[in-house]
Design a protein around this motif. Sequence first.
Motif, PDB file in Angstrom:
ATOM      1  N   ARG A 153      -9.290 -20.942  78.170  1.00  0.00           N
ATOM      2  CA  ARG A 153      -9.735 -20.779  76.779  1.00  0.00           C
ATOM      3  C   ARG A 153      -8.538 -20.435  75.896  1.00  0.00           C
ATOM      4  N   MET A 154      -8.694 -20.695  74.602  1.00  0.00           N
ATOM      5  CA  MET A 154      -7.665 -20.352  73.629  1.00  0.00           C
ATOM      6  C   MET A 154      -8.064 -19.091  72.869  1.00  0.00           C
ATOM      7  N   VAL A 155      -7.091 -18.248  72.590  1.00  0.00           N
ATOM      8  CA  VAL A 155      -7.298 -17.009  71.835  1.00  0.00           C
ATOM      9  C   VAL A 155      -6.461 -17.065  70.562  1.00  0.00           C
ATOM     10  N   ALA A 156      -7.048 -16.609  69.461  1.00  0.00           N
ATOM     11  CA  ALA A 156      -6.336 -16.543  68.180  1.00  0.00           C
ATOM     12  C   ALA A 156      -6.976 -15.449  67.337  1.00  0.00           C
ATOM     13  N   LYS A 157      -6.416 -15.198  66.172  1.00  0.00           N
ATOM     14  CA  LYS A 157      -6.980 -14.186  65.284  1.00  0.00           C
ATOM     15  C   LYS A 157      -8.408 -14.574  64.884  1.00  0.00           C
ATOM     16  N   ALA A 208       2.142  -9.902  73.414  1.00  0.00           N
ATOM     17  CA  ALA A 208       2.991  -9.131  72.499  1.00  0.00           C
ATOM     18  C   ALA A 208       3.354  -9.956  71.274  1.00  0.00           C
ATOM     19  N   ASP A 209       3.706 -11.225  71.477  1.00  0.00           N
ATOM     20  CA  ASP A 209       4.061 -12.083  70.346  1.00  0.00           C
ATOM     21  C   ASP A 209       2.833 -12.557  69.578  1.00  0.00           C
ATOM     22  N   LEU A 210       1.689 -12.637  70.243  1.00  0.00           N
ATOM     23  CA  LEU A 210       0.456 -12.987  69.543  1.00  0.00           C
ATOM     24  C   LEU A 210       0.083 -11.864  68.571  1.00  0.00           C
ATOM     25  N   LYS A 211       0.188 -10.631  69.018  1.00  0.00           N
ATOM     26  CA  LYS A 211      -0.131  -9.474  68.172  1.00  0.00           C
ATOM     27  C   LYS A 211       0.847  -9.342  67.010  1.00  0.00           C
ATOM     28  N   SER A 212       2.120  -9.655  67.253  1.00  0.00           N
ATOM     29  CA  SER A 212       3.137  -9.493  66.213  1.00  0.00           C
ATOM     30  C   SER A 212       3.075 -10.596  65.160  1.00  0.00           C
ATOM     31  N   GLY A 213       2.345 -11.665  65.448  1.00  0.00           N
ATOM     32  CA  GLY A 213       2.245 -12.766  64.501  1.00  0.00           C
ATOM     33  C   GLY A 213       3.222 -13.894  64.749  1.00  0.00           C
ATOM     34  N   ARG A 214       4.070 -13.759  65.761  1.00  0.00           N
ATOM     35  CA  ARG A 214       5.017 -14.840  66.072  1.00  0.00           C
ATOM     36  C   ARG A 214       4.298 -16.041  66.688  1.00  0.00           C
ATOM     37  N   LEU A 215       3.112 -15.800  67.223  1.00  0.00           N
ATOM     38  CA  LEU A 215       2.289 -16.885  67.761  1.00  0.00           C
ATOM     39  C   LEU A 215       1.005 -16.999  66.952  1.00  0.00           C
ATOM     40  N   ASP A 216       0.516 -18.219  66.814  1.00  0.00           N
ATOM     41  CA  ASP A 216      -0.763 -18.442  66.145  1.00  0.00           C
ATOM     42  C   ASP A 216      -1.922 -18.411  67.132  1.00  0.00           C
ATOM     43  N   THR A 232      -9.659  -4.792  75.149  1.00  0.00           N
ATOM     44  CA  THR A 232      -8.755  -3.641  75.076  1.00  0.00           C
ATOM     45  C   THR A 232      -8.380  -3.392  73.612  1.00  0.00           C
ATOM     46  N   PRO A 233      -7.846  -2.205  73.305  1.00  0.00           N
ATOM     47  CA  PRO A 233      -7.414  -1.929  71.922  1.00  0.00           C
ATOM     48  C   PRO A 233      -6.387  -2.938  71.416  1.00  0.00           C
ATOM     49  N   GLU A 234      -5.529  -3.465  72.307  1.00  0.00           N
ATOM     50  CA  GLU A 234      -4.504  -4.423  71.898  1.00  0.00           C
ATOM     51  C   GLU A 234      -5.114  -5.730  71.404  1.00  0.00           C
ATOM     52  N   GLY A 235      -6.324  -6.041  71.876  1.00  0.00           N
ATOM     53  CA  GLY A 235      -6.943  -7.307  71.504  1.00  0.00           C
ATOM     54  C   GLY A 235      -7.852  -7.239  70.295  1.00  0.00           C
ATOM     55  N   GLU A 236      -7.873  -6.088  69.622  1.00  0.00           N
ATOM     56  CA  GLU A 236      -8.742  -5.942  68.457  1.00  0.00           C
ATOM     57  C   GLU A 236      -8.327  -6.920  67.353  1.00  0.00           C
ATOM     58  N   GLY A 237      -9.299  -7.596  66.781  1.00  0.00           N
ATOM     59  CA  GLY A 237      -9.013  -8.558  65.720  1.00  0.00           C
ATOM     60  C   GLY A 237      -8.768  -9.960  66.227  1.00  0.00           C
ATOM     61  N   PHE A 238      -8.828 -10.154  67.536  1.00  0.00           N
ATOM     62  CA  PHE A 238      -8.631 -11.477  68.122  1.00  0.00           C
ATOM     63  C   PHE A 238      -9.907 -11.926  68.831  1.00  0.00           C
ATOM     64  N   GLY A 239     -10.011 -13.209  69.087  1.00  0.00           N
ATOM     65  CA  GLY A 239     -11.186 -13.729  69.776  1.00  0.00           C
ATOM     66  C   GLY A 239     -10.937 -15.121  70.310  1.00  0.00           C
ATOM     67  N   PHE A 240     -11.918 -15.617  71.068  1.00  0.00           N
ATOM     68  CA  PHE A 240     -11.817 -16.984  71.587  1.00  0.00           C
ATOM     69  C   PHE A 240     -12.035 -17.975  70.453  1.00  0.00           C
ATOM     70  N   CYS A 241     -11.331 -19.080  70.529  1.00  0.00           N
ATOM     71  CA  CYS A 241     -11.462 -20.139  69.529  1.00  0.00           C
ATOM     72  C   CYS A 241     -11.787 -21.450  70.227  1.00  0.00           C
TER      73      CYS A 241
END
Length: 298
Positions: A153-157, A208-216, A232-241
Amino acid sequence: MIRSRNVNENGLPQTRPLTLSSAFLAFAGLLDKLRRSAQERVAAIVLFLTLMSWSLCGSAKDWKVIRFGVDPSYPPFESKAADGSLVGFDIDLGNALCAKLNAKCVWVENDFDGMIPALQARKIDAVLSDMSVTEKRLQQIDFTEKISYSPTRMVAKAGSNLLPTAESLRGKNIGVEQGTIQETYAKIYFEPHGVNVVSYQNQDQVYADLKSGRLDASLQDEAQASIGFLRTPEGEGFGFCGPELQDPKILGSAAAIGLRKVDTDLKNALNNALAELLKDGSYQTIAKKYFDFNIYGN
């Protein structure tokens, strides 16, 4: 007429006639002797190699220690606890398999893209690190029966409206772990159409780069992304696309334990132990510790 040396009754040299036919007979005898000698040498070499093969097979079947290669950046399959110890579904499963075989488990940490080279170089005996069975990998190594199944699966904001297609991702940066089926998929279907596929040494670096915005977006195993990141707390604001990705040739159909093709005895031993774990309920007990769905699949 050909002449040869000989001696008379007094021991003095003399000559005697040697016919052409007798010369051919002598030469044929010499050739036969040389041929027999060569055949004996070949037979001795074959016997030696056979005995060596029997010896190696006999020792290979004595699996008192099994070295499993693992990439501890992929929870809940494998990761490190706060104290540095290895934890996860694959770790517990491997330890249970070793217990069935009365063998000692040795866990060897390795980057995922170096697993197959390490296996072929005999630095490890098996790969137990959520490795999917694919046609490409089967050209290099062998596998046990399946141990789990989880789609890609793909994950994004959240709210990005991105889809796992080349059209949707054109001009975007998508992260993958090196050596994975997701990297192969992205490079075949996305990269030629203007998508920037960025490969990382491990999955922690991807997130780490997904959270920082370097990855879409990032592409990975669904169970890993759900439990190891999104919950997890690190994945807040993200979801499957988008939907699950389907491509049996590239993505495979299940995960299994990777082995050298010559180690059929280890393959059979692990398969038998796995069957016992499935039969006595030990597998299910381990799986429920990490997943709230059927990770084994149908």
